[in-house]
Design a protein around this motif. Structure first.
Motif, short mmCIF file in Angstrom:
data_model
loop_
_atom_site.label_atom_id
_atom_site.label_comp_id
_atom_site.label_asym_id
_atom_site.label_seq_id
_atom_site.Cartn_x
_atom_site.Cartn_y
_atom_site.Cartn_z
N LEU A 117 34.69 28.92 45.50
CA LEU A 117 34.66 30.10 46.37
C LEU A 117 35.79 30.07 47.39
N ALA A 118 36.08 28.89 47.95
CA ALA A 118 37.20 28.78 48.90
C ALA A 118 38.53 29.05 48.21
N LEU A 119 38.69 28.54 46.99
CA LEU A 119 39.92 28.77 46.25
C LEU A 119 40.07 30.24 45.86
N MET A 120 38.99 30.88 45.51
CA MET A 120 39.04 32.30 45.14
C MET A 120 39.43 33.16 46.34
N GLU A 121 38.96 32.79 47.52
CA GLU A 121 39.34 33.55 48.72
C GLU A 121 40.84 33.43 48.99
N CYS A 122 41.38 32.21 48.85
CA CYS A 122 42.83 32.04 49.01
C CYS A 122 43.59 32.75 47.90
N GLY A 123 43.04 32.71 46.68
CA GLY A 123 43.70 33.37 45.56
C GLY A 123 43.78 34.87 45.73
N ARG A 124 42.75 35.47 46.29
CA ARG A 124 42.78 36.93 46.51
C ARG A 124 43.89 37.30 47.49
N GLN B 73 31.08 20.55 54.32
CA GLN B 73 31.88 21.77 54.49
C GLN B 73 33.17 21.63 53.68
N ILE B 74 33.58 22.73 53.08
CA ILE B 74 34.77 22.76 52.24
C ILE B 74 35.85 23.61 52.89
N GLU B 75 37.06 23.10 52.91
CA GLU B 75 38.23 23.84 53.37
C GLU B 75 39.28 23.82 52.27
N ALA B 76 39.98 24.94 52.11
CA ALA B 76 41.01 25.04 51.07
C ALA B 76 42.22 25.78 51.64
N ALA B 77 43.37 25.47 51.09
CA ALA B 77 44.61 26.14 51.50
C ALA B 77 45.57 26.12 50.32
N ILE B 78 46.46 27.11 50.28
CA ILE B 78 47.48 27.17 49.24
C ILE B 78 48.82 27.50 49.88
N ALA C 208 44.70 30.06 53.95
CA ALA C 208 43.69 29.02 54.16
C ALA C 208 42.31 29.66 54.24
N SER C 209 41.31 28.87 53.90
CA SER C 209 39.94 29.36 53.92
C SER C 209 39.00 28.22 54.30
N SER C 210 38.04 28.50 55.17
CA SER C 210 37.02 27.52 55.56
C SER C 210 35.65 28.10 55.24
N ARG C 211 34.90 27.42 54.41
CA ARG C 211 33.57 27.89 54.02
C ARG C 211 32.54 27.51 55.09
N GLU C 212 31.44 28.24 55.07
CA GLU C 212 30.32 27.88 55.94
C GLU C 212 29.70 26.57 55.46
N PRO C 213 29.15 25.77 56.36
CA PRO C 213 28.53 24.51 55.94
C PRO C 213 27.41 24.74 54.92
N ASP C 214 27.29 23.81 53.99
CA ASP C 214 26.25 23.88 52.96
C ASP C 214 25.61 22.50 52.83
N VAL C 215 24.67 22.39 51.90
CA VAL C 215 23.92 21.15 51.75
C VAL C 215 23.85 20.77 50.28
#
Length: 250
Positions: free
Chosen positions: A118-125, A22-27, A8-15
């Motif tokens: 970016l969140a998906l790439m972090e989980c993919g790594r 905020q985006i969260e991703a998990a695989i 799982a990955s949680s990105r920092e808040p953006d605008v």
């Protein structure tokens, strides 16, 4: 979802357009997930699942545009990755930009799609690291099978040549084979936080933050086969099946 690997990955808040999000991703990978189908994408907006218009959603486009081949997964051009994989993406925002009043898909803004990728790439790594370690453990298990298959014959041949004690030689060769392939004996607990095995070989298998690895769902019903003994060094050890090797590892 009964898988063997979770990340799982949680990105920092953006605008986007002055609105925070905020985006969260998990695989989830492996286990009892279907291996012959394409990956499944589950989309959420403020914890509400989005069920329709998947191809029009920014979440789906972010998954397709991510290069999953870099993480040891097969992916046809312009399509979802294939394999026992489930991908989950969640967008939290004070104002989610839906494509229509039915609120079935997230509008495709560059800022939103970038954070999703970016969140998906972090989980993919994390998944790619796990798959490479698993392949290495399987290769070492196959090497041990070769060693154990011929240790008895080697001990017998050397005994016939120079009279060396075949039992002591068999034990020494078996110990050396286990030492050389110690990573194949690595085991993880249900949380994936502890590793059992040779310390310097399996130190790199320790999980990152946001990763959980569990024992294979098919492995817990199979009893471990006994290791070959030195009682009869003339008989080479039986070759363990590749399925058994994989079950021992996970």
């Amino acid at each position: 979802m009964k898988a063997e690997f979770y990340a799982a990955s949680s990105r920092e808040p953006d605008v986007y357009r002055g609105r925070p999000f905020q985006i969260e991703a998990a695989i989830a990978f492996g286990g009892e997930l279907p291996a012959d189908d394409t990956g499944r994408v589950i989309r959420f907006a403020n914890r509400v699942p989005l069920l329709f218009q998947q191809s029009a959603c920014s979440s789906f486009r972010a998954v397709v545009e991510t290069s999953w081949r870099n993480y040891n997964l097969s992916q046809p051009r312009g399509s979802l990755p294939q394999g026992p994989l489930v991908i989950m993406i969640h967008m939290a925002s004070v104002w989610v930009p839906f494509t229509s009043e039915s609120k079935e898909a997230i509008a495709d803004y560059d800022e939103i799609r970038k954070e999703m990728k970016l969140a998906l790439m972090e989980c993919g790594r994390k998944l790619g690291t796990y798959l490479r370690k698993r392949q290495k453990m399987q290769r070492e298990a196959a090497r041990r099978d070769v060693f154990e298959r011929y240790i008895g014959e080697i001990s017998k041949a050397i005994h016939n040549i120079n009279g060396t004690d075949d039992k002591k030689l068999y034990d020494a060769l078996l110990k050396q084979a286990k030492r050389r392939t110690a990573i194949s004996d690595a085991q993880l607990n249900e949380e994936g936080n502890t590793v059992k095995g040779k310390k310097d070989e399996v130190e790199e298998l320790k999980t990152d933050e946001g990763v959980v690895m569990v024992e294979s769902r098919a492995a817990h019903l199979i009893d471990a086969q006994p290791e070959p003994t030195a009682a009869d060094p003339e008989k080479p050890a039986k070759k363990r099946s590749s399925k058994k090797n994989q079950n021992e590892l996970f």
